[in-house]
Design a protein around this motif. Structure first.
Motif, PDB file in Angstrom:
ATOM      1  N   MET A 178       0.828  -1.208   0.000  1.00 47.78           N
ATOM      2  CA  MET A 178       0.000   0.000   0.000  1.00 47.78           C
ATOM      3  C   MET A 178       0.860   1.255   0.000  1.00 47.78           C
ATOM      4  O   MET A 178       0.553   2.240  -0.673  1.00 47.78           O
ATOM      5  CB  MET A 178      -0.931  -0.007   1.214  1.00 47.78           C
ATOM      6  N   ILE A 179       1.981   1.217   0.723  1.00 45.47           N
ATOM      7  CA  ILE A 179       2.886   2.365   0.748  1.00 45.47           C
ATOM      8  C   ILE A 179       3.492   2.589  -0.632  1.00 45.47           C
ATOM      9  O   ILE A 179       3.565   3.719  -1.125  1.00 45.47           O
ATOM     10  CB  ILE A 179       3.994   2.151   1.803  1.00 45.47           C
ATOM     11  N   ASN A 180       3.924   1.490  -1.271  1.00 44.37           N
ATOM     12  CA  ASN A 180       4.507   1.598  -2.616  1.00 44.37           C
ATOM     13  C   ASN A 180       3.500   2.140  -3.617  1.00 44.37           C
ATOM     14  O   ASN A 180       3.828   2.978  -4.464  1.00 44.37           O
ATOM     15  CB  ASN A 180       5.027   0.234  -3.084  1.00 44.37           C
ATOM     16  N   GLU A 181       2.246   1.635  -3.537  1.00 44.60           N
ATOM     17  CA  GLU A 181       1.216   2.075  -4.465  1.00 44.60           C
ATOM     18  C   GLU A 181       0.872   3.547  -4.267  1.00 44.60           C
ATOM     19  O   GLU A 181       0.584   4.264  -5.226  1.00 44.60           O
ATOM     20  CB  GLU A 181      -0.048   1.221  -4.311  1.00 44.60           C
ATOM     21  N   SER A 182       0.920   4.002  -3.034  1.00 42.65           N
ATOM     22  CA  SER A 182       0.562   5.394  -2.742  1.00 42.65           C
ATOM     23  C   SER A 182       1.582   6.377  -3.300  1.00 42.65           C
ATOM     24  O   SER A 182       1.318   7.574  -3.374  1.00 42.65           O
ATOM     25  CB  SER A 182       0.420   5.591  -1.225  1.00 42.65           C
ATOM     26  N   ARG A 183       2.742   5.875  -3.702  1.00 45.61           N
ATOM     27  CA  ARG A 183       3.780   6.729  -4.276  1.00 45.61           C
ATOM     28  C   ARG A 183       3.431   7.155  -5.696  1.00 45.61           C
ATOM     29  O   ARG A 183       4.011   8.107  -6.217  1.00 45.61           O
ATOM     30  CB  ARG A 183       5.131   5.999  -4.281  1.00 45.61           C
ATOM     31  N   TYR A 184       2.489   6.452  -6.322  1.00 51.06           N
ATOM     32  CA  TYR A 184       2.131   6.742  -7.706  1.00 51.06           C
ATOM     33  C   TYR A 184       0.902   7.647  -7.771  1.00 51.06           C
ATOM     34  O   TYR A 184       0.013   7.565  -6.923  1.00 51.06           O
ATOM     35  CB  TYR A 184       1.846   5.445  -8.460  1.00 51.06           C
ATOM     36  N   PRO A 185       0.831   8.497  -8.790  1.00 52.41           N
ATOM     37  CA  PRO A 185      -0.359   9.357  -8.960  1.00 52.41           C
ATOM     38  C   PRO A 185      -1.622   8.519  -9.109  1.00 52.41           C
ATOM     39  O   PRO A 185      -1.604   7.434  -9.699  1.00 52.41           O
ATOM     40  CB  PRO A 185      -0.042  10.120 -10.259  1.00 52.41           C
ATOM     41  N   ASN A 186      -2.715   9.038  -8.603  1.00 47.82           N
ATOM     42  CA  ASN A 186      -3.989   8.319  -8.637  1.00 47.82           C
ATOM     43  C   ASN A 186      -4.723   8.615  -9.946  1.00 47.82           C
ATOM     44  O   ASN A 186      -5.749   9.291  -9.984  1.00 47.82           O
ATOM     45  CB  ASN A 186      -4.853   8.727  -7.434  1.00 47.82           C
ATOM     46  N   VAL A 187      -4.153   8.084 -11.036  1.00 49.15           N
ATOM     47  CA  VAL A 187      -4.739   8.254 -12.371  1.00 49.15           C
ATOM     48  C   VAL A 187      -4.663   6.907 -13.088  1.00 49.15           C
ATOM     49  O   VAL A 187      -3.837   6.050 -12.744  1.00 49.15           O
ATOM     50  CB  VAL A 187      -3.999   9.340 -13.192  1.00 49.15           C
ATOM     51  N   PRO A 188      -5.515   6.670 -14.105  1.00 51.36           N
ATOM     52  CA  PRO A 188      -5.552   5.363 -14.785  1.00 51.36           C
ATOM     53  C   PRO A 188      -4.204   4.893 -15.322  1.00 51.36           C
ATOM     54  O   PRO A 188      -3.892   3.700 -15.266  1.00 51.36           O
ATOM     55  CB  PRO A 188      -6.545   5.600 -15.931  1.00 51.36           C
TER      56      PRO A 188
END
Length: 229
Positions: free
Chosen positions: A24-34
């Motif tokens: 979840m921490i790794n994923e949160s590093r990326y912009p929340n776009v498709p």
């Protein structure tokens, strides 16, 4: 025995929670776009370089060019024909975006082909051939940047059965297909790029679609010959 089983279960649960937390921490590093929701697409994008509203920098796996990539698109990679690369001299990819409008899907598709085998004396012939094949016309619009010559054209295309119909008059119908030929001024590198929109929700302002398309074209940057990675 029961105590040992409980200990093993607790260790497994703890590990799962830890792994999940790290993910979840790794994923949160990326912009929340498709574009960044897809793991394959994000391999090509610089998450720290949002170059303009709605665009991130795309870096080719060939190391030969960069361009702007719309954040609502994802690269297609379900089979070997959707992303193709031959060393540092050829790359072909498709990306799509699906939007809902009044319960119907609006499918937008971008296809890019990069190659390094252009003969400059054949440039205009290649452009004419491309436009005749797609639009039954040979005269392109043309713009230039410091490093590239850009030829493009657009039209509305539809099919009845296997029969293809092309409306070139923009006053009669908003285009749903754009095609471009981008030639590097300093080498034999060239990119052919097309945009297609399928659905009933076509933007009624043709100039907005064209501006969006040209913005992408003008921000294709070819790397220098000695800049390959």
């Amino acid at each position: 025995m029961k105590k040992r089983t409980k200990t093993i279960i607790a260790v497994i649960a703890g590990a799962a929670i830890l792994i999940g937390g790290i993910w979840m921490i790794n994923e949160s590093r990326y912009p929340n776009v498709p574009a960044f929701d897809d793991h394959f697409t994000r391999e090509f994008l610089n998450k720290d370089k949002k170059v303009d509203d709605g665009f991130y920098e795309f870096k080719s796996k060939t190391g030969q060019y960069t361009m702007w990539f719309p954040e609502e698109y994802q690269l297609l990679h379900e089979n070997e024909q959707q992303y193709v690369r031959d060393g540092d001299f050829y790359e072909r990819w498709r990306a799509s975006s699906i939007e809902k409008h009044k319960g119907e899907n609006q499918v937008n598709d971008i296809q890019v082909t990069f190659s390094e085998a252009r003969k400059q004396e054949n440039e205009e012939f290649s452009v004419e051939t491309l436009l005749k094949r797609r639009f039954n016309v040979s005269k392109p619009e043309k713009v230039e940047t410091d490093e590239a010559r850009i030829y493009y054209q657009s039209a509305y295309i539809y099919f009845k059965g296997n029969e293809k119909y092309v409306i070139n008059d923009k006053k009669k119908h908003v285009p749903n297909t754009y095609v471009a030929y981008v030639a590097d001024k300093n080498s034999k590198k060239v990119i052919q790029l097309s945009f297609d929109s399928i659905g009933k929700n076509l933007n009624s302002y043709e100039s907005e679609n064209e501006e969006w398309f040209i913005k992408i074209l003008k921000n294709i940057h070819f790397n220098e010959e000695n800049g390959n990675e």
